[in-house]
Structure formats: C-alpha cells, structure tokens
Design a protein around this motif. Structure first.
Motif, mmCIF file in Angstrom:
data_model
loop_
_atom_site.group_PDB
_atom_site.id
_atom_site.type_symbol
_atom_site.label_atom_id
_atom_site.label_comp_id
_atom_site.label_asym_id
_atom_site.label_seq_id
_atom_site.Cartn_x
_atom_site.Cartn_y
_atom_site.Cartn_z
ATOM 1 N N ILE A 182 -7.428 9.733 1.590
ATOM 2 C CA ILE A 182 -7.452 8.326 1.017
ATOM 3 C C ILE A 182 -6.496 7.319 2.231
ATOM 4 C CG2 ILE A 182 -7.076 6.411 -0.526
ATOM 5 C CD1 ILE A 182 -7.819 8.800 -2.557
ATOM 6 N N GLU A 183 -7.067 6.845 3.016
ATOM 7 C CA GLU A 183 -6.409 5.718 3.850
ATOM 8 C C GLU A 183 -5.487 6.355 5.066
ATOM 9 O OE1 GLU A 183 -7.515 2.925 3.814
ATOM 10 O OE2 GLU A 183 -8.307 2.496 1.876
ATOM 11 N N ALA A 187 -11.728 8.527 3.211
ATOM 12 C CA ALA A 187 -12.217 7.381 2.487
ATOM 13 C C ALA A 187 -11.264 6.374 3.220
ATOM 14 C CB ALA A 187 -12.168 7.427 0.965
ATOM 15 N N SER A 188 -11.528 5.316 3.628
ATOM 16 C CA SER A 188 -10.832 4.125 4.205
ATOM 17 C C SER A 188 -11.585 2.906 4.152
ATOM 18 C CB SER A 188 -10.410 4.606 5.516
ATOM 19 O OG SER A 188 -9.456 3.559 5.945
ATOM 20 N N ARG A 208 -16.269 4.031 5.183
ATOM 21 C CA ARG A 208 -15.193 3.022 5.779
ATOM 22 C C ARG A 208 -15.321 1.745 4.874
ATOM 23 N NH1 ARG A 208 -12.640 4.294 10.308
ATOM 24 N NH2 ARG A 208 -11.387 2.694 9.412
ATOM 25 N N ARG A 261 -15.572 -0.283 1.176
ATOM 26 C CA ARG A 261 -15.687 -0.231 -0.287
ATOM 27 C C ARG A 261 -15.647 -1.727 -1.048
ATOM 28 N NH1 ARG A 261 -11.223 2.913 0.570
ATOM 29 N NH2 ARG A 261 -9.259 2.351 -0.747
ATOM 30 N N SER A 269 -10.396 1.918 -5.895
ATOM 31 C CA SER A 269 -11.074 3.293 -5.916
ATOM 32 C C SER A 269 -12.014 3.640 -4.960
ATOM 33 C CB SER A 269 -11.763 3.139 -7.583
ATOM 34 O OG SER A 269 -12.442 4.729 -7.545
ATOM 35 N N VAL A 270 -11.842 4.931 -4.407
ATOM 36 C CA VAL A 270 -12.815 5.417 -3.451
ATOM 37 C C VAL A 270 -14.209 5.595 -4.105
ATOM 38 C CG1 VAL A 270 -11.179 6.149 -1.905
ATOM 39 C CG2 VAL A 270 -12.075 7.614 -3.504
ATOM 40 N N THR A 318 -19.186 2.967 -3.230
ATOM 41 C CA THR A 318 -19.250 3.788 -2.036
ATOM 42 C C THR A 318 -20.321 4.836 -2.248
ATOM 43 O OG1 THR A 318 -17.538 5.503 -2.552
ATOM 44 C CG2 THR A 318 -16.837 3.678 -1.589
ATOM 45 N N ILE A 350 -19.422 8.201 -2.279
ATOM 46 C CA ILE A 350 -18.606 9.317 -2.437
ATOM 47 C C ILE A 350 -19.388 10.115 -3.755
ATOM 48 C CG2 ILE A 350 -16.515 10.285 -3.481
ATOM 49 C CD1 ILE A 350 -15.132 8.440 -1.341
ATOM 50 N N CYS A 410 -4.460 3.104 -4.349
ATOM 51 C CA CYS A 410 -5.687 3.648 -4.137
ATOM 52 C C CYS A 410 -5.853 5.159 -4.784
ATOM 53 C CB CYS A 410 -5.965 3.503 -2.659
ATOM 54 S SG CYS A 410 -6.121 1.964 -1.951
ATOM 55 N N SER A 469 -8.392 5.900 -7.475
ATOM 56 C CA SER A 469 -9.431 7.178 -7.384
ATOM 57 C C SER A 469 -9.433 8.148 -8.510
ATOM 58 C CB SER A 469 -9.466 7.454 -5.932
ATOM 59 O OG SER A 469 -9.285 6.386 -5.228
#
Length: 198
Positions: free
Chosen positions: A12-13, A59-60, A108, A110, A115-116, A120, A122, A144, A148
C-alpha cells in the motif's frame, strides 16, 4: 505454511510521495527510523513473496489534477489530498525498488479514500483467484493500512499485517496499533515471521 498460490501480499502506497525525500508526504514521518526500517523490511517481504510465487498486488493512488474522482471532498483525506496536491505526476510514481513486476495486479485509483478495498478491483481479484490469506504492508500504518485491514476483516479475509514493514508517523501510533487495534481485526506479524510463515 500457507499455499503461496492462494495467498497475496498487498503493498500500500509505495510511491515517491511517501518514500522519496522529495515527496510531499515524506516529511510527515516524525519517526524517521521507523519509516526507514519499514522500507528495508518491505524490500525483504516483496522479494520473498515473489520467490515463493505469491500473488503481489500494488495499491496506490494517481490522480488527475482536478481530483474529480474524490467529489467535493470537504473533510478528511479527500480534502487533504487536494489541498496538498498529493499523488500527481512523478510523486505518484512507484518508489525505486517497488515497481510492479509483469503480471502483478496494480490499482492506481480508489474512490473510497483510505481502504484499498473500497472502489477498487482488489476484492474481485482475490475472490476470483480463490485467495483468502492476505498480508498487508505499507504507509501509513494508522491510515490506509489500518483502514484496509478493517475492510479485509469485514470481508472475511484471513488478514495479516506485517507491522514492521509498515510505518506510522510516530512510534506511539505503531505501539497503539499493535496493542489496541490489530488484535480485533488481524494477525500482526514481523518481517521475520512473514519469511518463516509464508
């Protein structure tokens, strides 16, 4: 030991905004040692996940300058990202060493913010591939990653957070996460435990 083909590492990020000294969010880490340790440990878990044949997801965020996907964004992160001009241009590029490899799933944008899993692909990716054992790591731990983790718990995933491959802004944030938050939603593990467990 988990089945590598049925488990996933979600990063994440891992972008310049967070990890490069020229990044806009980079100065927010008051505990620089924690952040540097998290980057070093993240390189270890990424290499190990790839070696084992786990699914790796990146996930970003990468926005257009108008931030239309965030709507009005009057409060919280939706407002902050626009105010600070986060995740634009080169600042949204993956930090060296964390570029996605061929075949790795990349998200890329959301609409949900932290939260990812919100807004998205995912959750669909994981379910369509029969994956329920997941490992989260990234930045920032109390925003984040935590958001998540909560989403993953509520969606029914067997969720692990590699906490020393993630960084809060302060040592207290990390300590509070381990003592008061993670036990209700996930299994908090170290990089060393990840390498042995996967």
């Amino acid at each position: 030991m988990t089945d590598a083909s049925k488990s996933a590492l979600i990063l994440i990020e891992y972008v310049n905004d967070w990890l490069s000294p020229t990044g806009g969010i980079y100065p927010s880490f008051q505990d620089r040692e924690q952040a540097d340790t998290a980057i070093a440990n993240s390189k270890i878990i990424l290499a190990e996940a790839r070696r084992r044949g786990m699914h790796v997801l990146h996930a970003s965020l990468k926005f257009e300058p108008e931030y239309k996907v965030l709507g009005d964004g009057k409060y919280g992160l939706r407002s902050m990202m626009r105010t600070y001009r986060s995740f634009l241009g080169e600042q949204a590029d993956f930090f060296p060493g964390f570029e996605p490899a061929a075949g790795e799933h990349v998200v890329r944008e959301r609409a949900g913010g932290s939260s990812v899993f919100v807004g998205t692909t995912i959750d669909g990716y994981l379910r369509n591939n029969g994956i329920f054992d997941i490992y989260l790591a990234g930045f920032s731990l109390r925003q984040c990653v935590e958001s998540s983790m909560r989403s993953a718990h509520d969606l029914g995933y067997h969720t692990n957070v590699v906490w020393d491959a993630s960084a809060g802004y302060t040592k207290k944030q990390q300590e509070d996460f381990l003592a008061e938050i993670a036990p209700f939603y996930a299994n908090a593990i170290t990089t060393q435990e990840f390498v042995k467990q996967v």
